[in-house]
Enzyme design. Structure first.
Site, PDB file in Angstrom:
ATOM      1  N   GLU A 162       7.795   5.160   8.363  1.00  0.00           N
ATOM      2  CA  GLU A 162       8.040   6.133   7.285  1.00  0.00           C
ATOM      3  C   GLU A 162       8.884   7.315   7.759  1.00  0.00           C
ATOM      4  O   GLU A 162       9.137   7.462   8.958  1.00  0.00           O
ATOM      5  CB  GLU A 162       6.710   6.633   6.717  1.00  0.00           C
ATOM      6  N   LYS A 205       9.566  15.194  -0.513  1.00  0.00           N
ATOM      7  CA  LYS A 205       8.546  14.261  -0.018  1.00  0.00           C
ATOM      8  C   LYS A 205       8.219  13.311  -1.159  1.00  0.00           C
ATOM      9  O   LYS A 205       7.810  13.753  -2.232  1.00  0.00           O
ATOM     10  CB  LYS A 205       7.346  15.106   0.406  1.00  0.00           C
ATOM     11  N   SER A 209      -4.763  11.810  -2.098  1.00  0.00           N
ATOM     12  CA  SER A 209      -3.422  11.311  -1.783  1.00  0.00           C
ATOM     13  C   SER A 209      -3.074  10.037  -2.541  1.00  0.00           C
ATOM     14  O   SER A 209      -3.912   9.145  -2.695  1.00  0.00           O
ATOM     15  CB  SER A 209      -3.321  11.036  -0.279  1.00  0.00           C
ATOM     16  N   ALA A 210      -1.814   9.955  -2.958  1.00  0.00           N
ATOM     17  CA  ALA A 210      -1.303   8.730  -3.580  1.00  0.00           C
ATOM     18  C   ALA A 210      -1.276   7.574  -2.572  1.00  0.00           C
ATOM     19  O   ALA A 210      -1.099   6.415  -2.960  1.00  0.00           O
ATOM     20  CB  ALA A 210       0.095   8.974  -4.148  1.00  0.00           C
ATOM     21  N   ASP A 211      -1.470   7.887  -1.290  1.00  0.00           N
ATOM     22  CA  ASP A 211      -1.569   6.807  -0.294  1.00  0.00           C
ATOM     23  C   ASP A 211      -2.716   5.859  -0.650  1.00  0.00           C
ATOM     24  O   ASP A 211      -2.622   4.644  -0.437  1.00  0.00           O
ATOM     25  CB  ASP A 211      -1.825   7.372   1.108  1.00  0.00           C
ATOM     26  N   LYS A 260      -5.828  11.792   8.373  1.00  0.00           N
ATOM     27  CA  LYS A 260      -5.759  13.116   8.974  1.00  0.00           C
ATOM     28  C   LYS A 260      -7.067  13.854   8.785  1.00  0.00           C
ATOM     29  O   LYS A 260      -7.601  13.912   7.686  1.00  0.00           O
ATOM     30  CB  LYS A 260      -4.584  13.893   8.379  1.00  0.00           C
TER      31      LYS A 260
HETATM   32  N1  PSU Z   1       0.893  10.960   9.423  1.00  0.00           N
HETATM   33  C1  PSU Z   1       1.272  11.944  10.289  1.00  0.00           C
HETATM   34  N2  PSU Z   1       1.978  12.988   9.768  1.00  0.00           N
HETATM   35  C2  PSU Z   1       2.333  13.059   8.435  1.00  0.00           C
HETATM   36  C3  PSU Z   1       1.927  12.016   7.545  1.00  0.00           C
HETATM   37  C4  PSU Z   1       1.214  10.995   8.101  1.00  0.00           C
HETATM   38  O1  PSU Z   1       0.998  11.873  11.490  1.00  0.00           O
HETATM   39  O2  PSU Z   1       2.999  14.001   8.033  1.00  0.00           O
HETATM   40  C5  PSU Z   1       2.357  12.060   6.073  1.00  0.00           C
HETATM   41  C6  PSU Z   1       2.433  10.635   5.540  1.00  0.00           C
HETATM   42  O3  PSU Z   1       3.734  10.426   5.034  1.00  0.00           O
HETATM   43  C7  PSU Z   1       1.404  10.580   4.423  1.00  0.00           C
HETATM   44  C8  PSU Z   1       1.438  11.992   3.923  1.00  0.00           C
HETATM   45  O4  PSU Z   1       1.717   9.643   3.453  1.00  0.00           O
HETATM   46  O5  PSU Z   1       1.480  12.744   5.150  1.00  0.00           O
HETATM   47  C9  PSU Z   1       0.250  12.314   3.034  1.00  0.00           C
HETATM   48  O6  PSU Z   1       0.540  13.424   2.231  1.00  0.00           O
HETATM   49  P1  PSU Z   1      -0.426  13.793   0.993  1.00  0.00           P
HETATM   50  O7  PSU Z   1      -1.728  14.163   1.631  1.00  0.00           O
HETATM   51  O8  PSU Z   1       0.245  14.964   0.330  1.00  0.00           O
HETATM   52  O9  PSU Z   1      -0.491  12.590   0.118  1.00  0.00           O
HETATM   53 MN    MN Z   2      -2.021  15.790  -2.361  1.00  0.00          MN
END
Ligand code: PSU
Ligand code: MN
Length: 302
Positions: A24, A85, A139-141, A158
């Site tokens: 990614e 993003k 997260s949309a993940d 995380k």
């Molecule tokens: N893993 C890391 N650093 C990051 C991310 C993942 O070590 O910055 C990113 C990934 O792209 C993941 C995103 O999809 O953070 C999640 O963001 P959010 O919580 O806003 O969905």
């Molecule tokens: Mn979010």
């Protein structure tokens, strides 16, 4: 898929049934301090190769979803001011309006799937944020993992997130969480969150067999492969606990919201630990890329 452009070397590898691993770009532009991101992206590609596969770094350039960015293209993406993003919801809008963007886990999974790539390496997946009962920030993940059959190698989620609710949600969504040489779901900077994975695997051909079997069950979901950061690179527990509570407090006090939350928390962690959190982040990214390369190679053999 509309506006999908697969680079020549990646297309050739896929046509010849050689193992390919997706990477990614949000981690490059939003997850790591500049100019570290681009260097780490190159190192991750090298680790995929060392694992026995061909890397395909994914991002948006020139109005297309590009699968397999060259080093120059990656530089161009990283040099773009305020690069957006991109997840599943804003993908079409960013493609049309700006034409350039970095893909999160969610958008990278979608592109990988449409390109015919089944293995992907990241740092940590997104999940249920702390305080989500008020903010609804999930997260949309997780949406992507529920819908797109790609195996995601990560150091858990995380740890700025609510890990226990994240693991619960994965179970609800029917997403397998397979531990690579671990029983516990990793906490990104730390090897263990204390939460259990579905099953531990110590042998790569067995792990590949589990991935292949799940995909063949056709439930349609992705798979989480949990790979804890190498012991030597783990962030010290005291530093970790202290920095994390301060980071969460700062971000809350500043009223950061939406897509800004995760990058802001990662940035605070880096500053509050004097760079130690970033060194751990880089180590786990490289380790995940290596394991993903080995998994992709084993899948071809299985
Ligand atoms: N893993 C890391 N650093 C990051 C991310 C993942 O070590 O910055 C990113 C990934 O792209 C993941 C995103 O999809 O953070 C999640 O963001 P959010 O919580 O806003 O969905
Ligand atoms: Mn979010």
């Amino acid at each position: 898929m509309e506006r999908l452009r697969i680079a020549e070397p990646v297309a050739r590898a896929l046509a010849a049934h050689r193992p390919v691993v997706a990477l990614e770009t949000t981690v490059v532009t939003h997850g790591l301090p500049r100019p570290e991101g681009v260097r780490v992206a190159r190192d991750m590609e090298a680790q995929v190769v060392a694992g026995g596969a061909i890397p395909a770094t994914i991002g948006l350039l020139d109005g297309a979803v590009r699968v397999g960015l060259t080093p120059e293209e990656l530089e161009r993406l990283a040099a773009t001011p305020d690069v957006p993003k991109v997840n599943l919801g804003n993908l079409a809008a960013v493609l049309v309006a700006r034409g350039v963007g970095s893909t999160t886990v969610a958008a990278t999974m979608l592109a990988a799937y449409h390109a015919g790539i089944g293995v992907f390496a990241t740092g940590g997946i997104g999940g249920v944020h702390r305080g989500a009962s008020e903010t609804d920030d999930v997260s949309a993940d997780l949406t992507a993992l529920a819908r797109i059959p790609v195996a995601v190698v990560c150091a858990g989620a995380k740890a700025i997130l609510d890990l226990s609710r994240t693991v619960e949600r994965l179970e609800t969504l029917g997403v397998p969480v397979l531990g690579w040489r671990c029983e516990h779901f990793p906490a990104f900077w730390r090897r263990s969150s204390g939460l259990r994975v579905d099953e531990r695997f110590d042998d790569m051909s067995r792990l590949a067999d589990a991935v292949r079997t799940h995909v063949a069950l056709d439930t349609g979901t992705g798979i989480v492969i949990a790979n804890p950061v190498p012991e030597a690179d783990e962030l010290d527990e005291h530093t970790y606990e202290r920095a994390m509570s301060e980071a969460l407090e700062e971000v809350r006090a500043q009223g950061v919201g939406g897509r800004g939350v995760t990058p802001a928390l990662l940035d605070r962690m880096q500053r509050l630990t004097g760079g130690a959190a970033t060194r751990t982040n880089i180590a786990l990214l490289e380790s995940n890329a290596r394991v993903a390369g080995e998994l992709a190679a084993a899948l071809i053999r299985s």
